[in-house]
Design a protein around this motif. Structure first.
Motif, PDB file in Angstrom:
ATOM      1  N   ALA A  70       4.772  -2.988   3.668  1.00  0.00           N
ATOM      2  CA  ALA A  70       5.536  -2.133   4.578  1.00  0.00           C
ATOM      3  C   ALA A  70       4.679  -1.233   5.470  1.00  0.00           C
ATOM      4  N   SER A  71       3.376  -1.456   5.507  1.00  0.00           N
ATOM      5  CA  SER A  71       2.596  -0.758   6.534  1.00  0.00           C
ATOM      6  C   SER A  71       2.114  -1.803   7.527  1.00  0.00           C
ATOM      7  N   THR A  72       2.075  -1.438   8.778  1.00  0.00           N
ATOM      8  CA  THR A  72       1.871  -2.426   9.850  1.00  0.00           C
ATOM      9  C   THR A  72       0.669  -2.115  10.744  1.00  0.00           C
ATOM     10  N   ARG A  73      -0.012  -1.012  10.513  1.00  0.00           N
ATOM     11  CA  ARG A  73      -1.067  -0.635  11.461  1.00  0.00           C
ATOM     12  C   ARG A  73      -2.318  -1.482  11.237  1.00  0.00           C
ATOM     13  N   PRO A  74      -3.130  -1.709  12.314  1.00  0.00           N
ATOM     14  CA  PRO A  74      -4.397  -2.425  12.141  1.00  0.00           C
ATOM     15  C   PRO A  74      -5.281  -1.712  11.119  1.00  0.00           C
ATOM     16  N   GLY A  75      -5.898  -2.468  10.239  1.00  0.00           N
ATOM     17  CA  GLY A  75      -6.790  -1.888   9.242  1.00  0.00           C
ATOM     18  C   GLY A  75      -6.087  -1.310   8.034  1.00  0.00           C
ATOM     19  N   ARG A  76      -4.809  -1.583   7.919  1.00  0.00           N
ATOM     20  CA  ARG A  76      -4.014  -0.985   6.816  1.00  0.00           C
ATOM     21  C   ARG A  76      -4.527  -1.380   5.435  1.00  0.00           C
ATOM     22  N   VAL A  77      -4.402  -0.426   4.536  1.00  0.00           N
ATOM     23  CA  VAL A  77      -4.718  -0.668   3.128  1.00  0.00           C
ATOM     24  C   VAL A  77      -3.613  -1.515   2.483  1.00  0.00           C
ATOM     25  N   GLY A  78      -2.447  -1.481   3.110  1.00  0.00           N
ATOM     26  CA  GLY A  78      -1.294  -2.192   2.560  1.00  0.00           C
ATOM     27  C   GLY A  78      -1.539  -3.664   2.303  1.00  0.00           C
ATOM     28  N   LEU A  79      -2.392  -4.254   3.138  1.00  0.00           N
ATOM     29  CA  LEU A  79      -2.640  -5.690   2.968  1.00  0.00           C
ATOM     30  C   LEU A  79      -3.407  -5.982   1.670  1.00  0.00           C
TER      31      LEU A  79
ATOM     32  N   PHE B  83       4.211   0.247  -0.158  1.00  0.00           N
ATOM     33  CA  PHE B  83       4.288   1.167   0.985  1.00  0.00           C
ATOM     34  C   PHE B  83       3.397   2.387   0.770  1.00  0.00           C
ATOM     35  N   PRO B  84       2.838   2.901   1.884  1.00  0.00           N
ATOM     36  CA  PRO B  84       2.072   4.142   1.816  1.00  0.00           C
ATOM     37  C   PRO B  84       2.978   5.343   2.062  1.00  0.00           C
ATOM     38  N   GLU B  85       2.413   6.507   1.833  1.00  0.00           N
ATOM     39  CA  GLU B  85       3.103   7.747   2.193  1.00  0.00           C
ATOM     40  C   GLU B  85       2.617   8.182   3.569  1.00  0.00           C
ATOM     41  N   TYR B  86       3.562   8.309   4.497  1.00  0.00           N
ATOM     42  CA  TYR B  86       3.268   8.863   5.823  1.00  0.00           C
ATOM     43  C   TYR B  86       4.060  10.164   5.968  1.00  0.00           C
ATOM     44  N   ASN B  87       3.344  11.277   6.118  1.00  0.00           N
ATOM     45  CA  ASN B  87       4.007  12.576   6.299  1.00  0.00           C
ATOM     46  C   ASN B  87       5.098  12.820   5.249  1.00  0.00           C
ATOM     47  N   HIS B  88       4.691  12.587   4.016  1.00  0.00           N
ATOM     48  CA  HIS B  88       5.521  12.855   2.827  1.00  0.00           C
ATOM     49  C   HIS B  88       6.750  11.950   2.740  1.00  0.00           C
ATOM     50  N   SER B  89       6.727  10.827   3.440  1.00  0.00           N
ATOM     51  CA  SER B  89       7.851   9.908   3.339  1.00  0.00           C
ATOM     52  C   SER B  89       7.318   8.475   3.424  1.00  0.00           C
TER      53      SER B  89
ATOM     54  N   SER C  93       3.661   2.390  -4.546  1.00  0.00           N
ATOM     55  CA  SER C  93       3.350   3.393  -3.524  1.00  0.00           C
ATOM     56  C   SER C  93       1.884   3.790  -3.625  1.00  0.00           C
ATOM     57  N   TYR C  94       1.360   4.265  -2.507  1.00  0.00           N
ATOM     58  CA  TYR C  94      -0.035   4.702  -2.518  1.00  0.00           C
ATOM     59  C   TYR C  94      -0.246   5.771  -1.456  1.00  0.00           C
ATOM     60  N   GLY C  95      -1.345   6.507  -1.639  1.00  0.00           N
ATOM     61  CA  GLY C  95      -1.665   7.582  -0.699  1.00  0.00           C
ATOM     62  C   GLY C  95      -2.840   8.372  -1.236  1.00  0.00           C
ATOM     63  N   GLY C  96      -2.809   9.692  -0.966  1.00  0.00           N
ATOM     64  CA  GLY C  96      -3.855  10.583  -1.461  1.00  0.00           C
ATOM     65  C   GLY C  96      -3.481  11.093  -2.836  1.00  0.00           C
ATOM     66  N   VAL C  97      -3.541  12.414  -2.996  1.00  0.00           N
ATOM     67  CA  VAL C  97      -3.296  12.991  -4.323  1.00  0.00           C
ATOM     68  C   VAL C  97      -1.890  12.695  -4.829  1.00  0.00           C
ATOM     69  N   SER C  98      -0.942  12.543  -3.905  1.00  0.00           N
ATOM     70  CA  SER C  98       0.462  12.333  -4.320  1.00  0.00           C
ATOM     71  C   SER C  98       0.736  10.903  -4.750  1.00  0.00           C
ATOM     72  N   ALA C  99      -0.178   9.986  -4.479  1.00  0.00           N
ATOM     73  CA  ALA C  99      -0.011   8.559  -4.835  1.00  0.00           C
ATOM     74  C   ALA C  99       1.251   7.949  -4.216  1.00  0.00           C
TER      75      ALA C  99
HETATM   76  C1  LIG Z   1       0.586   8.580   9.996  1.00  0.00           C
HETATM   77  C2  LIG Z   1      -0.054   8.835   8.656  1.00  0.00           C
HETATM   78  C3  LIG Z   1       0.460   9.829   7.833  1.00  0.00           C
HETATM   79  C4  LIG Z   1      -0.076  10.044   6.561  1.00  0.00           C
HETATM   80  N1  LIG Z   1       0.504  10.956   5.732  1.00  0.00           N
HETATM   81  C5  LIG Z   1       0.111  11.008   4.441  1.00  0.00           C
HETATM   82  C6  LIG Z   1       0.836  11.790   3.492  1.00  0.00           C
HETATM   83  O1  LIG Z   1       1.805  12.445   3.796  1.00  0.00           O
HETATM   84  N2  LIG Z   1       0.425  11.764   2.204  1.00  0.00           N
HETATM   85  C7  LIG Z   1      -0.649  11.019   1.788  1.00  0.00           C
HETATM   86  O2  LIG Z   1      -0.956  11.004   0.603  1.00  0.00           O
HETATM   87  N3  LIG Z   1      -1.373  10.292   2.662  1.00  0.00           N
HETATM   88  C8  LIG Z   1      -1.008  10.264   3.976  1.00  0.00           C
HETATM   89  N4  LIG Z   1      -1.692   9.499   4.876  1.00  0.00           N
HETATM   90  C9  LIG Z   1      -2.910   8.821   4.412  1.00  0.00           C
HETATM   91  C10 LIG Z   1      -2.527   7.441   3.885  1.00  0.00           C
HETATM   92  O3  LIG Z   1      -2.157   7.533   2.541  1.00  0.00           O
HETATM   93  C11 LIG Z   1      -3.695   6.474   4.024  1.00  0.00           C
HETATM   94  O4  LIG Z   1      -4.158   6.501   5.370  1.00  0.00           O
HETATM   95  C12 LIG Z   1      -3.259   5.061   3.697  1.00  0.00           C
HETATM   96  O5  LIG Z   1      -4.366   4.206   3.859  1.00  0.00           O
HETATM   97  C13 LIG Z   1      -2.140   4.609   4.616  1.00  0.00           C
HETATM   98  O6  LIG Z   1      -1.683   3.323   4.284  1.00  0.00           O
HETATM   99  P1  LIG Z   1      -1.977   2.065   5.228  1.00  0.00           P
HETATM  100  O7  LIG Z   1      -3.497   1.989   5.332  1.00  0.00           O
HETATM  101  O8  LIG Z   1      -1.396   0.891   4.523  1.00  0.00           O
HETATM  102  O9  LIG Z   1      -1.356   2.360   6.560  1.00  0.00           O
HETATM  103  C14 LIG Z   1      -1.195   9.277   6.141  1.00  0.00           C
HETATM  104  C15 LIG Z   1      -1.722   8.303   6.992  1.00  0.00           C
HETATM  105  C16 LIG Z   1      -1.173   8.087   8.226  1.00  0.00           C
HETATM  106  C17 LIG Z   1      -1.728   6.991   9.104  1.00  0.00           C
END
Ligand SMILES: Cc1cc2nc3c(=O)[nH]c(=O)nc-3n(C[C@H](O)[C@H](O)[C@H](O)COP(=O)(O)O)c2cc1C
Length: 188
Positions: free
Chosen positions: A9-18, A82-88, A113-119
């Motif tokens: 569910a992430s679509t940007r170039p270089g995404r970790v989602g793949l 799916f990643p977390e973008y802006n807490h969603s 789900s994946y992301g930073g500290v919030s996973a």
């Molecule tokens: C638009 C955007 C918003 C983001 N917001 C968050 C966030 O709210 N919480 C978080 O943990 N990481 C956030 N990140 C960091 C992402 O977790 C990290 O970049 C991750 O690799 C994104 O997934 P993707 O590579 O599949 O797009 C954000 C990244 C992007 C590009």
């Protein structure tokens, strides 16, 4: 054997989602509980919702919707990656969900789900009411990956034992809940 549809569910170039999605795909194939298919929303490339009628009616006017409807209809269970973008969760995921209605109903869904500290857990919690509005059953066992970039080696996702265990528990539960929901799907 039931069909599992994994949605990246992430679509940007270089995404970790793949790489995360590839790991889940390999794990699900090795698990053996499902025939496994993968949909990459970047490849699916749905436009922003452009159907004139409510999806409940299934009066789809566009080929891209017909194709997406057939793919979701054919699945018995889902894993959303799916990643977390802006807490969603991501906008392409909401768009892909909104396109359809009955095709999702009474099917279980595992969340990766994946992301930073919030996973990505804030994103997962926001996603659950949307899934239940579609009569899906989100599972409690889930995979939540903190600091996802620490698991990447040369573009490959490398899980630790905790993540491997979480993925196995989620897939085991997906098998159980898919079987339990089958009778509900049969009456629709
Ligand atoms: C638009 C955007 C918003 C983001 N917001 C968050 C966030 O709210 N919480 C978080 O943990 N990481 C956030 N990140 C960091 C992402 O977790 C990290 O970049 C991750 O690799 C994104 O997934 P993707 O590579 O599949 O797009 C954000 C990244 C992007 C590009």
């Amino acid at each position: 054997m039931p069909t599992l549809q994994i949605v990246i569910a992430s679509t940007r170039p270089g995404r970790v989602g793949l790489p995360v999605g590839r790991w889940i795909e390999e794990t699900a194939r090795a698990h053996g509980g499902f025939d496994v298919e993968v949909t990459d929303l970047a490849e699916l490339a749905l436009p922003m919702m452009d159907e004139p009628h409510h999806p409940r009616l299934r009066r789809y006017e566009h080929d891209h919707t017909q194709a997406w409807s057939a793919r979701v209809d054919a699945a018995d269970a889902f894993v959303l990656v799916f990643p977390e973008y802006n807490h969603s969760y991501t906008a392409p995921l909401k768009n892909a969900l909104d396109y359809l209605y009955g095709e999702w109903a009474h099917k279980p869904v595992g969340l990766v789900s994946y992301g930073g500290v919030s996973a990505g857990t804030r994103a997962a919690q926001q996603l659950k009411p949307v899934l239940t509005a579609l009569s899906m059953t989100p599972l409690v066992p889930a995979v939540a990956i903190p600091f996802v970039w620490q698991h990447l080696q040369d573009g490959t996702f490398v899980p630790d034992d905790t993540l491997t265990g979480s993925a196995g528990a989620m897939l085991d539960e997906l098998v159980r809940v898919e079987a339990a929901l089958r009778s509900l799907r049969a009456t629709v």
